[in-house]
Design a protein around this motif. Sequence first.
Motif, PDB file in Angstrom:
ATOM      1  N   SER A  63       0.847  -1.240   0.170  1.00  0.00           N
ATOM      2  CA  SER A  63      -0.183   0.155  -0.016  1.00  0.00           C
ATOM      3  C   SER A  63       1.036   1.381   0.199  1.00  0.00           C
ATOM      4  CB  SER A  63      -0.729   0.004   1.321  1.00  0.00           C
ATOM      5  OG  SER A  63      -1.817  -1.152   1.309  1.00  0.00           O
ATOM      6  N   PRO A  64       0.292   2.447  -0.557  1.00  0.00           N
ATOM      7  CA  PRO A  64       1.059   3.545  -0.515  1.00  0.00           C
ATOM      8  C   PRO A  64       1.396   3.807   0.999  1.00  0.00           C
ATOM      9  CG  PRO A  64      -0.885   3.756  -1.755  1.00  0.00           C
ATOM     10  CD  PRO A  64      -1.038   2.382  -1.241  1.00  0.00           C
ATOM     11  N   ASP A  65       2.498   4.232   0.974  1.00  0.00           N
ATOM     12  CA  ASP A  65       3.432   4.952   2.352  1.00  0.00           C
ATOM     13  C   ASP A  65       3.065   3.754   3.534  1.00  0.00           C
ATOM     14  OD1 ASP A  65       3.746   7.450   1.355  1.00  0.00           O
ATOM     15  OD2 ASP A  65       1.611   7.848   2.173  1.00  0.00           O
ATOM     16  N   HIS A  66       2.964   2.478   2.898  1.00  0.00           N
ATOM     17  CA  HIS A  66       2.842   1.444   3.960  1.00  0.00           C
ATOM     18  C   HIS A  66       1.661   1.317   4.916  1.00  0.00           C
ATOM     19  CE1 HIS A  66       7.278  -0.040   3.007  1.00  0.00           C
ATOM     20  NE2 HIS A  66       6.433  -0.164   1.811  1.00  0.00           N
ATOM     21  N   THR A  67       0.603   2.353   4.399  1.00  0.00           N
ATOM     22  CA  THR A  67      -0.564   2.525   5.435  1.00  0.00           C
ATOM     23  C   THR A  67      -1.939   2.041   4.726  1.00  0.00           C
ATOM     24  OG1 THR A  67       0.620   4.301   6.136  1.00  0.00           O
ATOM     25  CG2 THR A  67      -1.684   4.404   6.474  1.00  0.00           C
ATOM     26  N   LEU A  68      -2.709   1.387   5.638  1.00  0.00           N
ATOM     27  CA  LEU A  68      -4.182   1.276   5.046  1.00  0.00           C
ATOM     28  C   LEU A  68      -4.972   1.741   6.101  1.00  0.00           C
ATOM     29  CD1 LEU A  68      -4.034  -2.173   3.407  1.00  0.00           C
ATOM     30  CD2 LEU A  68      -4.815   0.025   2.341  1.00  0.00           C
ATOM     31  N   ARG A 107     -12.928   9.640  12.339  1.00  0.00           N
ATOM     32  CA  ARG A 107     -13.680   8.399  12.609  1.00  0.00           C
ATOM     33  C   ARG A 107     -12.880   7.277  12.117  1.00  0.00           C
ATOM     34  NH1 ARG A 107     -19.259   8.625   9.849  1.00  0.00           N
ATOM     35  NH2 ARG A 107     -17.984   9.609   8.525  1.00  0.00           N
ATOM     36  N   GLY A 108     -12.067   7.384  11.085  1.00  0.00           N
ATOM     37  CA  GLY A 108     -11.447   6.292  10.576  1.00  0.00           C
ATOM     38  C   GLY A 108      -9.935   6.247  11.197  1.00  0.00           C
ATOM     39  N   VAL A 109      -9.381   4.991  11.183  1.00  0.00           N
ATOM     40  CA  VAL A 109      -8.401   4.939  11.881  1.00  0.00           C
ATOM     41  C   VAL A 109      -7.237   3.884  10.712  1.00  0.00           C
ATOM     42  CG1 VAL A 109      -6.896   3.560  13.479  1.00  0.00           C
ATOM     43  CG2 VAL A 109      -9.173   4.357  14.140  1.00  0.00           C
ATOM     44  N   ASN A 110      -5.954   4.583  10.749  1.00  0.00           N
ATOM     45  CA  ASN A 110      -5.176   4.073   9.840  1.00  0.00           C
ATOM     46  C   ASN A 110      -4.172   3.057  10.512  1.00  0.00           C
ATOM     47  OD1 ASN A 110      -6.066   5.219   7.687  1.00  0.00           O
ATOM     48  ND2 ASN A 110      -4.668   6.990   7.801  1.00  0.00           N
ATOM     49  N   CYS A 111      -3.616   2.160   9.811  1.00  0.00           N
ATOM     50  CA  CYS A 111      -2.341   1.080  10.287  1.00  0.00           C
ATOM     51  C   CYS A 111      -1.377   1.228   9.271  1.00  0.00           C
ATOM     52  CB  CYS A 111      -2.898  -0.252  10.258  1.00  0.00           C
ATOM     53  SG  CYS A 111      -1.797  -1.315  11.080  1.00  0.00           S
ATOM     54  N   ALA A 112      -0.114   1.682  10.026  1.00  0.00           N
ATOM     55  CA  ALA A 112       1.012   1.711   9.093  1.00  0.00           C
ATOM     56  C   ALA A 112       1.995   0.813   9.816  1.00  0.00           C
ATOM     57  CB  ALA A 112       1.573   3.254   9.355  1.00  0.00           C
ATOM     58  N   MET A 113       2.631   0.384   8.644  1.00  0.00           N
ATOM     59  CA  MET A 113       3.872  -0.666   9.204  1.00  0.00           C
ATOM     60  C   MET A 113       5.055   0.203   9.301  1.00  0.00           C
ATOM     61  SD  MET A 113       5.652  -3.726   7.079  1.00  0.00           S
ATOM     62  CE  MET A 113       5.619  -2.779   5.428  1.00  0.00           C
TER      63      MET A 113
END
Length: 165
Positions: A63-68, A107-113
Amino acid sequence: MTSAPRTASATDEPRWLDAEQQRLWRAYLDGTVRFIEAVGRDHEERSDVSLNEYELLVRLSESPDHTLRMSALADGLARSRSRVTHTVARMEARGLVRRSASTGDRRGVNCAMTSEGYRVLVASAPAHVAAVRRYMVDVLTPEQFRALGEAMAAVAAACKAERTS
């Protein structure tokens, strides 16, 4: 040619599997369970992450920027949001990923490696690929492997369509 999936109603007679269909269905179930168990066992023995954690890191790495967004991550992994949240919490405690509020949508939460997550992914990849080859790719002919991939893509599409309808 394939047709659209038919949803049975409560008044429909069951369309029982014939003997060959039953044999193939059971072979599929047995093979799938044993394959996932074998690859999972390989991860336990040769990696710092479980098979589920590895797949989560792979999705982030692509994913772009290792984030979803967490919801997209759950959908891509075909796992419940709750299960992904628990997995991410364990991985976050180990410094493999981090969560943050989505920009523009609180409201949304991102997860990044994290860089540690990337390091663990890179270190785990050779053993993972070796296990997938040993238990599936090298066991099947190229034609069987292609047919399996195409068949499971069709199954996944039917399941996704059923879930969204």
